[in-house]
Enzyme design. Structure first.
Site, PDB file in Angstrom:
ATOM      1  N   THR A  48      42.319  36.709  46.735  1.00 33.41           N
ATOM      2  CA  THR A  48      41.775  37.592  47.772  1.00 33.41           C
ATOM      3  C   THR A  48      41.784  39.048  47.307  1.00 33.41           C
ATOM      4  O   THR A  48      41.028  39.859  47.831  1.00 33.41           O
ATOM      5  CB  THR A  48      42.614  37.476  49.058  1.00 33.41           C
ATOM      6  N   ASP A  49      42.636  39.371  46.317  1.00 32.16           N
ATOM      7  CA  ASP A  49      42.777  40.802  45.970  1.00 32.16           C
ATOM      8  C   ASP A  49      41.485  41.410  45.434  1.00 32.16           C
ATOM      9  O   ASP A  49      41.077  42.489  45.870  1.00 32.16           O
ATOM     10  CB  ASP A  49      43.988  41.070  45.047  1.00 32.16           C
ATOM     11  N   ALA A 135      53.029  31.387  33.311  1.00 34.58           N
ATOM     12  CA  ALA A 135      53.482  30.501  34.387  1.00 34.58           C
ATOM     13  C   ALA A 135      52.909  30.897  35.736  1.00 34.58           C
ATOM     14  O   ALA A 135      53.155  30.239  36.736  1.00 34.58           O
ATOM     15  CB  ALA A 135      55.011  30.510  34.453  1.00 34.58           C
ATOM     16  N   SER A 138      53.252  36.433  36.588  1.00 32.49           N
ATOM     17  CA  SER A 138      52.827  37.785  36.218  1.00 32.49           C
ATOM     18  C   SER A 138      53.679  38.457  35.158  1.00 32.49           C
ATOM     19  O   SER A 138      54.048  39.626  35.287  1.00 32.49           O
ATOM     20  CB  SER A 138      52.782  38.691  37.449  1.00 32.49           C
ATOM     21  N   ASP A 184      49.225  42.090  41.144  1.00 32.27           N
ATOM     22  CA  ASP A 184      50.398  41.907  40.285  1.00 32.27           C
ATOM     23  C   ASP A 184      51.016  43.233  39.853  1.00 32.27           C
ATOM     24  O   ASP A 184      52.232  43.417  39.880  1.00 32.27           O
ATOM     25  CB  ASP A 184      50.022  41.088  39.047  1.00 32.27           C
TER      26      ASP A 184
HETATM   27  C1  GLA Z   1      46.271  36.648  39.010  1.00 37.79           C
HETATM   28  C2  GLA Z   1      45.660  38.044  39.083  1.00 37.79           C
HETATM   29  C3  GLA Z   1      45.794  38.643  40.479  1.00 37.79           C
HETATM   30  C4  GLA Z   1      45.323  37.678  41.549  1.00 37.79           C
HETATM   31  C5  GLA Z   1      45.916  36.289  41.337  1.00 37.79           C
HETATM   32  C6  GLA Z   1      45.347  35.262  42.274  1.00 37.79           C
HETATM   33  O1  GLA Z   1      47.642  36.723  39.175  1.00 37.79           O
HETATM   34  O2  GLA Z   1      46.274  38.897  38.154  1.00 37.79           O
HETATM   35  O3  GLA Z   1      45.099  39.868  40.538  1.00 37.79           O
HETATM   36  O4  GLA Z   1      43.923  37.645  41.612  1.00 37.79           O
HETATM   37  O5  GLA Z   1      45.707  35.818  40.016  1.00 37.79           O
HETATM   38  O6  GLA Z   1      45.685  35.539  43.581  1.00 37.79           O
END
Ligand code: GLA
Length: 399
Positions: A48-49, A135, A138, A184
Site C-alpha cells: 500500500t505504501d 527474509a 528489511s 521500511d
Molecule cells: C518491501 C518494500 C516496502 C513495501 C513492502 C510491501 O518491503 O520495501 O516499501 O512496499 O515491500 O508492503
C-alpha cells in the site's frame, strides 16, 4: 504485549565490534562513531505504501550496526563482519556492482546524499547485522538508514528524520533499482519502542499506537523460502497498480493513486478493469481499509479482530495480489493450527516471513508445532523470531 526480552540462541549476538574495527583499521585516527538501525515487521498494509496509502509497521529487535571513522581521502572502505569480506568505493566514482552486491546499499546512500548536494567524507567502516537477509524484515533498509546516519555524522551534517528516510529510499529506488515505497526506511528511522507506527504514505503524517496486547507475543517466522526474484516481481506489481490508476481515472477522474479509491466505490467500477489489474487494485483498495481497522483494533486491544483482519489480508495477498507462495500459505495454516491467533505474510512477498500474534501460554506449543509440521509438509526449515518493538535508528560516538 510482553515487554521482557527473551534471549534466544538464534538472536545472533554482536561480536565486540570496536575491537574488530581496531583490528581491521589499525592505523585509523580520530573519533569512531556507531550508527544502528533496526529491521521491521509490518503488521498490516502490504504494497500500500507506493500506492500512497497506509501501513502499520513495527521496528524490531534485530539490527544493523555500522562503525566508522573519517579518512583523509575520498575512499569508503567497508568490512562486513558477517561475510568477513572487505570492499571499497570512491565517492566520486560510484557504480552498481554485482560482484559484492552488499556494497550497493552504502553506495546508493552516498549517491543519494551527494545528489542532494551534501559533501561527504571518506571513511573506514565495519558493518554487522543480525536482521535475517532476504527474509522480508528489511535488512536493506536497516543498512541504508544506518549508513546514512554514519555518513551524515562523519560529514558533520544533521538532517531531519523524515529526510533521512526519504534519502535512504532514493538509494533503493535510484541506485539499487527496486521501486519500493517509504515504509521500511521510515520505520527503521522513526520507530518508537513499544509502539507500532501508523503511517500515511502520502503526507508522511504518522501516529504511534502502543503495541500493548497483554499476554500476547509477537512472533515472526521465516519460511526458508529465499526471495530470489523479488525485485522484478515487485516492480511488476507496481506497474500493474499504475496501469489500474490510469484506467480508473477514466471513470474516477479525481483519483491520483489507489489510495483515493474507497472499497464501495471500487465495487461499482471494478468490472471495467481487465481481470489481473482488477485483482491487483482490489487488494490495494481493501488492504488500505484493513489498515485503518487494524489500527482501531490495536488501540482497543481487540486481538480477535486483528486475527480476522490478518486472515483477510492474507487471502487478499494470495488470491488478488498473488505475492504469497504455497509454502507461505502452508506456514500461515500451520501457525493458526498451533496456537497463533493472527497470522499473515509480511513484507514484499514471494517468500520471506509471516507475522503472528501468539498467546504467551501457547508459545511453546506454537514453536514446537511450526518446527515439526511445517518442514513435514513443505520440506523447508523455518526460523522463529520472537520480537519486541524497539526504537528506530540512532548514532553515537563510541571512541
Ligand atoms: C518491501 C518494500 C516496502 C513495501 C513492502 C510491501 O518491503 O520495501 O516499501 O512496499 O515491500 O508492503
Amino acid at each position: 504485549m510482553s515487554r521482557h526480552n527473551t534471549t534466544r540462541p538464534d538472536r545472533g549476538e554482536a561480536p565486540d565490534l570496536l575491537a574488530r574495527f581496531r583490528d581491521v583499521y589499525p592505523h585509523g585516527k580520530g573519533s569512531v562513531f556507531m550508527a544502528r538501525a533496526p529491521g521491521r515487521v509490518n503488521l498490516i498494509g502490504e504494497h500500500t505504501d507506493y500506492n500512497e496509502g497506509f501501513v502499520l509497521p513495527v521496528a524490531v529487535d534485530r539490527e544493523v550496526r555500522v562503525l566508522g571513522q573519517r579518512r583523509p581521502d575520498d575512499r569508503v572502505v567497508i568490512y562486513s563482519a558477517n561475510f568477513d569480506r572487505r570492499a571499497s568505493f570512491e565517492l566520486d566514482a560510484l557504480g552498481l556492482t554485482t560482484r559484492q552486491s552488499w556494497i550497493n546499499y552504502p553506495q546508493g546512500v552516498a549517491d543519494a546524499l551527494q545528489r542532494a548536494g551534501h559533501h561527504l567524507a571518506g571513511a573506514n567502516i565495519v558493518m554487522w547485522g543480525n536482521v535475517p537477509l532476504g527474509a522480508g524484515m528489511s535488512s536493506s533498509a536497516a543498512v541504508e538508514i544506518a549508513c546514512l546516519l554514519l555518513f551524515t555524522t562523519l560529514a558533520g551534517l544533521r538532517l531531519s528524520p523524515r529526510d533521512d528516510a526519504l534519502l535512504a529510499r532514493q538509494a533503493e529506488n535510484n541506485f539499487v533499482g527496486v521501486q519500493t515505497g517509504i515504509m521500511d526506511q521510515f520505520i527503521a528511522r522513526l520507530g518508537v519502542a513499544g509502539h507500532a507506527l501508523l503511517l500515511d504514505c502520502r503526507s508522511l503524517a504518522y501516529a504511534l499506537i502502543p503495541l500493548d496486547l497483554p499476554g500476547i507475543a509477537l512472533g515472526v517466522v521465516h519460511s526458508g523460502v529465499p526471495r530470489g526474484l523479488a525485485g522484478s516481481k515487485y516492480n511488476e506489481r507496481r506497474e500493474e497498480c499504475a496501469e489500474g490508476v490510469r484506467l480508473l481515472q477514466q471513470v474516477l477522474p479525481h483519483i491520483r493513486a489507489l489510495r483515493d479509491v474507497q472499497p464501495a466505490e471500487f465495487a461499482l467500477v471494478e468490472e471495467r478493469l481487465p481481470e489481473v489489474i482488477r485483482q491487483r487494485c482490489r487488494h490495494i483498495v481493501t488492504e488500505d481499509a484493513r489498515v485503518g481497522e487494524a489500527a482501531e483494533a490495536l488501540r482497543a486491544g481487540d486481538v480477535a479482530r486483528l486475527g480476522d483482519l490478518f486472515a483477510r489480508s492474507q487471502a487478499s495477498m494470495r488470491d488478488d495480489y498473488a505475492i504469497t507462495v504455497s509454502a507461505i500459505d502452508t506456514l500461515v495454516e500451520v501457525a493458526l493450527a498451533h496456537g497463533s491467533v493472527a497470522s499473515r505474510m509480511t513484507g514484499g512477498g514471494f517468500g520471506g516471513c509471516t507475522v503472528n500474534l501468539v498467546p504467551e501460554e501457547r508459545w511453546d506449543a506454537f514453536t514446537r508445532g511450526v518446527m515439526t509440521e511445517y518442514p513435514r509438509v513443505t520440506g523447508r526449515t523455518p526460523t522463529i523470531y520472537r520480537c519486541r518493538a524497539v526504537d528506530g535508528a540512532s548514532v553515537e560516538q563510541i571512541a
